[in-house]
Design a protein around this motif. Structure first.
Motif, PDB file in Angstrom:
ATOM      1  N   SER A   1       0.834  -1.207   0.000  1.00  0.00           N
ATOM      2  CA  SER A   1       0.000   0.000   0.000  1.00  0.00           C
ATOM      3  C   SER A   1       0.867   1.255   0.000  1.00  0.00           C
ATOM      4  O   SER A   1       0.573   2.241  -0.684  1.00  0.00           O
ATOM      5  N   ALA A   2       1.972   1.230   0.758  1.00  0.00           N
ATOM      6  CA  ALA A   2       2.880   2.371   0.796  1.00  0.00           C
ATOM      7  C   ALA A   2       3.637   2.510  -0.517  1.00  0.00           C
ATOM      8  O   ALA A   2       3.921   3.625  -0.969  1.00  0.00           O
ATOM      9  N   VAL A   3       3.955   1.382  -1.146  1.00  0.00           N
ATOM     10  CA  VAL A   3       4.617   1.421  -2.457  1.00  0.00           C
ATOM     11  C   VAL A   3       3.701   2.076  -3.489  1.00  0.00           C
ATOM     12  O   VAL A   3       4.134   2.908  -4.295  1.00  0.00           O
ATOM     13  N   ASN A   4       2.421   1.721  -3.446  1.00  0.00           N
ATOM     14  CA  ASN A   4       1.458   2.312  -4.387  1.00  0.00           C
ATOM     15  C   ASN A   4       1.344   3.822  -4.180  1.00  0.00           C
ATOM     16  O   ASN A   4       1.272   4.590  -5.144  1.00  0.00           O
ATOM     17  N   THR A   5       1.315   4.247  -2.908  1.00  0.00           N
ATOM     18  CA  THR A   5       1.251   5.686  -2.613  1.00  0.00           C
ATOM     19  C   THR A   5       2.500   6.395  -3.115  1.00  0.00           C
ATOM     20  O   THR A   5       2.422   7.463  -3.738  1.00  0.00           O
TER      21      THR A   5
END
Length: 248
Positions: free
Chosen positions: A188-192
């Motif tokens: 999720s942090a990678v996507n952000t």
């Protein structure tokens, strides 16, 4: 009913017939390194305290608080589980053993069975290990996988391996947090992060032509494979933001 929670205070290290003071001192240090403090000595040889304390280094208290017994049975009478460490198997020895990691995982799954009683890890003499009778006084066996080329492990090294696994499993979580430890970003942090990077690129006209979706997937996959930490991802994004401000 009070819920039982396993922690390092329940772990007892039992040394049977230890004869090398340097080894015992090193074990005291190992124990303190890994949050263990309960040492029990069974029929030790004559241990010269000078080399023992020289090897203990800041763990003299572990040695001073050690308890002494005449037999393994006496030393483990109050324990709910007695683990005998050995590399040898045979008809008169336990046929099934667990390695240190598997043993620790098994203990962690069954804490309710121990009724707040100590768990003992028993180590034999430096040269001969536990004999058949001593091992049979234990309730389960454990071994350290080693090369057949040279299977004998120094006693203090063996204790270190078990103590390390126990510390990881039952030590204070705050103590286990190493400053600067590598913790990769979650997806999720990678996507952000990927969205923030492509937004920055778009802000200075990088996507005048189609291709943003493809590059978003490309960046996401590379960041995941690289295992960037939060700090590294933030630094990478800030580099691009700075470049955008400079009109690059």
């Amino acid at each position: 009913m009070v819920e039982y929670v396993m922690d390092l205070s329940h772990i007892v290290i039992v040394l049977c017939r230890a004869t090398e003071p340097g080894n015992v001192g090193a074990i005291c240090r190992v124990m303190k390194n890994m949050g263990l403090s309960r040492l029990r000595m069974v029929s030790p040889g004559v241990l010269d305290e000078i080399p023992l304390l020289a090897r203990a280094i800041h763990a003299e208290d572990v040695w001073r608080s050690a308890a002494f017994y005449d037999s393994i049975a006496d030393a483990t009478a109050d324990c709910s589980l007695v683990v005998g460490t050995t590399r040898r198997r045979g008809r008169k020895r336990k046929s099934i053993t667990l390695d240190p990691r598997a043993l620790t995982a098994w203990i962690a799954q069954k804490p309710q069975n121990y009724n707040n009683a100590p768990l003992a890890l028993v180590f034999g003499n430096e040269r001969t290990g536990l004999d058949d009778e001593e091992l049979n006084l234990c309730t389960i066996a454990s071994h350290i996988p080693v090369s057949d080329t040279f299977p004998s492990i120094n006693l203090s090294h063996a204790v270190q391996i078990y103590a390390y696994e126990l510390f990881l499993a039952f030590g204070d979580a705050a103590e286990n947090q190493v400053k600067g430890a590598w913790v990769p970003l979650e997806l999720s942090a990678v996507n952000t992060l990927t969205a923030e990077i492509t937004d920055t690129l778009a802000s200075f006209g990088f996507y005048k032509y189609p291709g943003r979706d493809e590059q978003t997937r490309f960046l996401r996959d590379i960041i995941c494979r690289a295992g960037l930490t939060e700090k590294e991802g933030r630094y990478f994004k800030d580099m691009l933001v700075k470049a955008a401000r400079m009109g690059v």
